[in-house]
Design a protein around this motif. Structure first.
Motif, PDB file in Angstrom:
ATOM      1  N   GLY A   1      -0.645   6.134  -4.193  1.00  8.16           N
ATOM      2  CA  GLY A   1       0.084   5.698  -2.997  1.00  8.16           C
ATOM      3  C   GLY A   1       0.489   4.266  -3.272  1.00  8.16           C
ATOM      4  N   GLY A   2       1.676   3.902  -2.872  1.00  6.84           N
ATOM      5  CA  GLY A   2       2.088   2.520  -3.122  1.00  6.84           C
ATOM      6  C   GLY A   2       3.511   2.288  -2.684  1.00  6.84           C
ATOM      7  N   GLY A   3       3.861   1.021  -2.618  1.00  8.30           N
ATOM      8  CA  GLY A   3       5.223   0.656  -2.252  1.00  8.30           C
ATOM      9  C   GLY A   3       5.481  -0.767  -2.700  1.00  8.30           C
TER      10      GLY A   3
ATOM     11  N   ALA B   1       0.793  -1.233   0.000  1.00  4.98           N
ATOM     12  CA  ALA B   1       0.000   0.000   0.000  1.00  4.98           C
ATOM     13  C   ALA B   1       0.825   1.283   0.000  1.00  4.98           C
ATOM     14  N   ASN B   2       1.994   1.269   0.594  1.00  6.71           N
ATOM     15  CA  ASN B   2       2.887   2.439   0.530  1.00  6.71           C
ATOM     16  C   ASN B   2       4.285   2.046   1.016  1.00  6.71           C
ATOM     17  N   GLY B   3       5.191   2.997   0.936  1.00  4.92           N
ATOM     18  CA  GLY B   3       6.577   2.715   1.296  1.00  4.92           C
ATOM     19  C   GLY B   3       6.765   2.485   2.787  1.00  4.92           C
ATOM     20  N   THR B   4       5.914   3.116   3.591  1.00  4.11           N
ATOM     21  CA  THR B   4       6.026   2.945   5.041  1.00  4.11           C
ATOM     22  C   THR B   4       5.665   1.525   5.457  1.00  4.11           C
ATOM     23  N   VAL B   5       4.562   1.005   4.944  1.00  3.01           N
ATOM     24  CA  VAL B   5       4.200  -0.370   5.320  1.00  3.01           C
ATOM     25  C   VAL B   5       5.182  -1.364   4.701  1.00  3.01           C
ATOM     26  N   ALA B   6       5.761  -1.017   3.558  1.00  4.39           N
ATOM     27  CA  ALA B   6       6.784  -1.900   2.974  1.00  4.39           C
ATOM     28  C   ALA B   6       7.947  -2.053   3.958  1.00  4.39           C
ATOM     29  N   LEU B   7       8.370  -0.941   4.543  1.00  3.29           N
ATOM     30  CA  LEU B   7       9.471  -0.976   5.508  1.00  3.29           C
ATOM     31  C   LEU B   7       9.083  -1.733   6.773  1.00  3.29           C
ATOM     32  N   ARG B   8       7.882  -1.444   7.249  1.00  4.63           N
ATOM     33  CA  ARG B   8       7.410  -2.104   8.477  1.00  4.63           C
ATOM     34  C   ARG B   8       7.335  -3.620   8.266  1.00  4.63           C
TER      35      ARG B   8
ATOM     36  N   GLU C   1      17.117  -2.377   3.214  1.00  2.13           N
ATOM     37  CA  GLU C   1      17.445  -1.100   2.565  1.00  2.13           C
ATOM     38  C   GLU C   1      16.193  -0.286   2.287  1.00  2.13           C
ATOM     39  N   ASP C   2      16.199   0.950   2.751  1.00  3.63           N
ATOM     40  CA  ASP C   2      15.129   1.873   2.387  1.00  3.63           C
ATOM     41  C   ASP C   2      15.521   2.498   1.052  1.00  3.63           C
ATOM     42  N   ALA C   3      14.983   1.910  -0.018  1.00  7.03           N
ATOM     43  CA  ALA C   3      15.269   2.385  -1.379  1.00  7.03           C
ATOM     44  C   ALA C   3      14.059   3.135  -1.936  1.00  7.03           C
TER      45      ALA C   3
ATOM     46  N   PRO D   1      19.990   0.944   6.186  1.00  2.30           N
ATOM     47  CA  PRO D   1      20.548   2.068   5.428  1.00  2.30           C
ATOM     48  C   PRO D   1      19.487   2.664   4.492  1.00  2.30           C
ATOM     49  N   VAL D   2      19.686   3.921   4.125  1.00  8.28           N
ATOM     50  CA  VAL D   2      18.757   4.622   3.235  1.00  8.28           C
ATOM     51  C   VAL D   2      19.545   5.132   2.025  1.00  8.28           C
ATOM     52  N   HIS D   3      18.963   4.985   0.843  1.00  5.42           N
ATOM     53  CA  HIS D   3      19.590   5.530  -0.369  1.00  5.42           C
ATOM     54  C   HIS D   3      18.957   6.894  -0.623  1.00  5.42           C
TER      55      HIS D   3
ATOM     56  N   PHE E   1       5.968   4.516  -4.022  1.00  7.19           N
ATOM     57  CA  PHE E   1       5.385   5.125  -5.224  1.00  7.19           C
ATOM     58  C   PHE E   1       4.419   6.225  -4.838  1.00  7.19           C
ATOM     59  N   ASN E   2       4.798   6.951  -3.802  1.00  7.19           N
ATOM     60  CA  ASN E   2       4.016   8.115  -3.389  1.00  7.19           C
ATOM     61  C   ASN E   2       4.018   9.160  -4.531  1.00  7.19           C
ATOM     62  N   GLY E   3       3.122  10.124  -4.450  1.00  7.01           N
ATOM     63  CA  GLY E   3       2.952  11.088  -5.540  1.00  7.01           C
ATOM     64  C   GLY E   3       4.186  11.904  -5.879  1.00  7.01           C
ATOM     65  N   ASN E   4       5.110  12.050  -4.946  1.00  2.00           N
ATOM     66  CA  ASN E   4       6.295  12.882  -5.206  1.00  2.00           C
ATOM     67  C   ASN E   4       7.506  12.066  -5.636  1.00  2.00           C
ATOM     68  N   LYS E   5       7.353  10.758  -5.749  1.00  2.00           N
ATOM     69  CA  LYS E   5       8.500   9.932  -6.124  1.00  2.00           C
ATOM     70  C   LYS E   5       8.677   9.899  -7.647  1.00  2.00           C
ATOM     71  N   LEU E   6       9.723   9.224  -8.076  1.00  4.48           N
ATOM     72  CA  LEU E   6      10.065   9.204  -9.503  1.00  4.48           C
ATOM     73  C   LEU E   6       8.890   8.730 -10.353  1.00  4.48           C
TER      74      LEU E   6
ATOM     75  N   SER F   1      16.769  11.121   6.780  1.00  3.56           N
ATOM     76  CA  SER F   1      15.812  10.373   5.965  1.00  3.56           C
ATOM     77  C   SER F   1      14.434  10.962   6.201  1.00  3.56           C
ATOM     78  N   PHE F   2      13.488  10.524   5.376  1.00  4.19           N
ATOM     79  CA  PHE F   2      12.094  10.865   5.627  1.00  4.19           C
ATOM     80  C   PHE F   2      11.663  10.142   6.909  1.00  4.19           C
ATOM     81  N   VAL F   3      10.739  10.741   7.634  1.00  2.53           N
ATOM     82  CA  VAL F   3      10.361  10.248   8.957  1.00  2.53           C
ATOM     83  C   VAL F   3       9.861   8.802   8.942  1.00  2.53           C
ATOM     84  N   ALA F   4       9.366   8.353   7.783  1.00  5.10           N
ATOM     85  CA  ALA F   4       8.829   6.992   7.682  1.00  5.10           C
ATOM     86  C   ALA F   4       9.856   5.930   8.053  1.00  5.10           C
ATOM     87  N   THR F   5      11.134   6.199   7.815  1.00  5.87           N
ATOM     88  CA  THR F   5      12.172   5.210   8.106  1.00  5.87           C
ATOM     89  C   THR F   5      12.160   4.852   9.596  1.00  5.87           C
TER      90      THR F   5
HETATM   91  C1  PLP Z   1       8.795   8.335   0.615  1.00  6.93           C
HETATM   92  C2  PLP Z   1       9.678   7.671   1.565  1.00  6.93           C
HETATM   93  C3  PLP Z   1       9.239   6.659   2.444  1.00  6.93           C
HETATM   94  C4  PLP Z   1       7.808   6.314   2.674  1.00  6.93           C
HETATM   95  O1  PLP Z   1       7.063   6.063   1.575  1.00  6.93           O
HETATM   96  P1  PLP Z   1       5.485   6.327   1.588  1.00  6.93           P
HETATM   97  O2  PLP Z   1       5.061   5.652   0.327  1.00  6.93           O
HETATM   98  O3  PLP Z   1       5.296   7.802   1.559  1.00  6.93           O
HETATM   99  O4  PLP Z   1       4.902   5.679   2.796  1.00  6.93           O
HETATM  100  C5  PLP Z   1      10.176   6.022   3.237  1.00  6.93           C
HETATM  101  N1  PLP Z   1      11.469   6.349   3.211  1.00  6.93           N
HETATM  102  C6  PLP Z   1      11.932   7.325   2.410  1.00  6.93           C
HETATM  103  C7  PLP Z   1      13.387   7.620   2.434  1.00  6.93           C
HETATM  104  C8  PLP Z   1      11.056   8.032   1.575  1.00  6.93           C
HETATM  105  O5  PLP Z   1      11.507   9.021   0.807  1.00  6.93           O
END
Ligand code: PLP
Length: 402
Positions: free
Chosen positions: A231-233, A81-88, A195-197, A169-171, A221-226, A108-112
């Motif tokens: 919303g997605g991950g 569903a998003n990058g945050t749950v992917a990490l979790r 890896e938080d990619a 680590p975060v890229h 794959f949030n709206g501001n990503k490449l 990093s973004f707070v989601a990490t």
């Molecule tokens: C965007 C981002 C996330 C979280 O992704 P969401 O899809 O917004 O939940 C996590 N880590 C980093 C470094 C990000 O830039």
């Protein structure tokens, strides 16, 4: 050469205009905007609506995962569903649980950090390396040597008494972290690497895509990503058992059966809806051209800032192919406080003129919920946080103004 903040701000804005063309408060330019103009997005989303397959099952999810595998070289991709749950989910898969510490950089973004906290785990901040902005292998090695101890198969933080369960680590901005020495340290301590990619789709170190060095890597794959799915991950891995476990836990841990509702664990409802996957498939079809436009945009910025004293454009670390997700400028004045004032002047003037520049994130270690979290010396991270600013980086900027 002047170091006056106002003068530098005017000169930097002038040069940004030579790259992206005019902007004003009536024609605001954001940092990174989604773009569906040259894609089949409408057609594929319409297909979901026509067929009724809008939710967390459907053929676009499968196609999206397959195409992501092809784009990254990952043996297995699980869309979520998003990058945050992917990490979790990734942290959970390698055994991170309540009371564990996860070593991570504060830039990093707070989601990490949130992803660890969502599992009841505790972020443990380790300094960055100033060129790639990623986790510093040296700082990591020193931190572990100073306070960690092996007890059987676990690593204990002797200061807190808690288990250290993973390295994260975060890229940052699509620039690969110095991952090989981090992996060597992880192997020596037998710690898993996630890896938080999220920002690094299309970024490679040597022949390996970011996210495929450790046990699991995650994308956003949030709206501001490449590219975006709204919303997605996704999770990327070469480990089939982990991928299967990820699919199981992200679909409420339901056992396959035509009608029975049997679940064998506390799972999550984490999967990516078909509607979002349809957007993603349409976006992946133009990934190569987006990457090419971003490479050209970086080239234009490089030209524009050449010879301008007091600032420098961050470049790809050696041996890496990067996606240039966010072009980044560093204020180089020796005095950090001066660099910080110069950056503030630029931010104020840019926003007044309709250009939504953004400083790098506030270090996570300074946020109220993580201020008490364990941390090594963070000098490099705190300094980077004063010096860096992101430039408008939407790939379509090159087309509309270039
Ligand atoms: C965007 C981002 C996330 C979280 O992704 P969401 O899809 O917004 O939940 C996590 N880590 C980093 C470094 C990000 O830039």
């Amino acid at each position: 050469m002047t170091s006056d903040p106002q003068t530098i701000a005017v000169m930097v804005l002038e040069r940004i205009r030579t790259v992206i063309g005019p902007f004003s408060r009536k024609a605001v330019v954001a940092l990174h905007e989604p773009d569906f103009s040259d894609t089949r997005a409408a057609e594929l989303v319409q297909d979901c609506i026509n067929t009724g397959w809008v939710s967390t099952a459907g053929r676009w999810v499968e196609v999206f995962e397959r195409e992501l595998s092809a784009a990254t070289g990952a043996s297995h991709v699980v869309a979520v569903a998003n990058g945050t749950v992917a990490l979790r989910l990734a942290l959970n898969l390698v055994g991170v649980g309540p009371g564990d510490e996860v070593l991570m950089p504060p830039i990093s973004f707070v989601a990490t950090a949130n992803a660890a906290a969502h599992l009841g785990a505790i972020p443990h901040f380790v300094d960055i390396e100033p060129e790639s902005l990623g986790l510093s292998p040296q700082a990591l090695r020193i931190r572990l040597e100073e306070l960690a101890e092996r007890r059987g198969s676990t690593v204990i933080n002797c200061q807190s008494g808690r288990r250290i369960a993973a390295i994260l680590p975060v890229h940052v901005f699509g620039m690969p972290a110095e991952i090989e020495p981090i992996l060597a340290i992880a192997r020596a301590w037998e710690l898993p690497v996630i890896e938080d990619a999220a920002e690094a789709l299309g970024s490679w170190r040597g022949g390996t895509h970011c996210g495929l060095f450790g046990s699991v890597g995650t994308l956003s794959f949030n709206g501001n990503k490449l590219i975006t799915t709204g919303g997605g991950g996704a999770l990327l891995t070469h480990d089939e058992a982990l991928a299967q476990r990820a699919r199981h836990l992200s679909t409420t841990a339901k056992l396959p059966h035509p009608w029975e509702f049997q679940h064998d664990a506390v799972g999550w409802n984490d999967r990516l809806p078909n509607l979002n996957a349809a957007l993603g498939v349409a976006q992946l079809e133009v990934l190569a051209s987006r990457l090419e436009r971003k490479r050209l945009l970086q080239e234009r910025y490089r030209e524009a800032f050449r010879g301008l004293e007091g600032v420098e454009l961050l470049e790809a670390p050696a041996g890496c192919r990067v996606n240039h997700w966010l072009a980044t400028l560093r204020f180089t004045a020796e005095d950090v406080a001066l660099a910080s004032r110069q950056r503030l002047a630029l931010l104020e003037r840019a926003h007044a003129e309709g250009l939504l520049l953004r400083p790098v994130w506030q270090p996570l270690s300074t946020l109220p919920m993580y201020r008490e979290a364990p941390a090594g010396p963070l000098d490099r991270a705190l300094e980077a946080a004063e010096r860096l600013i992101n430039l408008p980086s939407s790939p379509q900027l090159l087309i509309s103004h270039g």
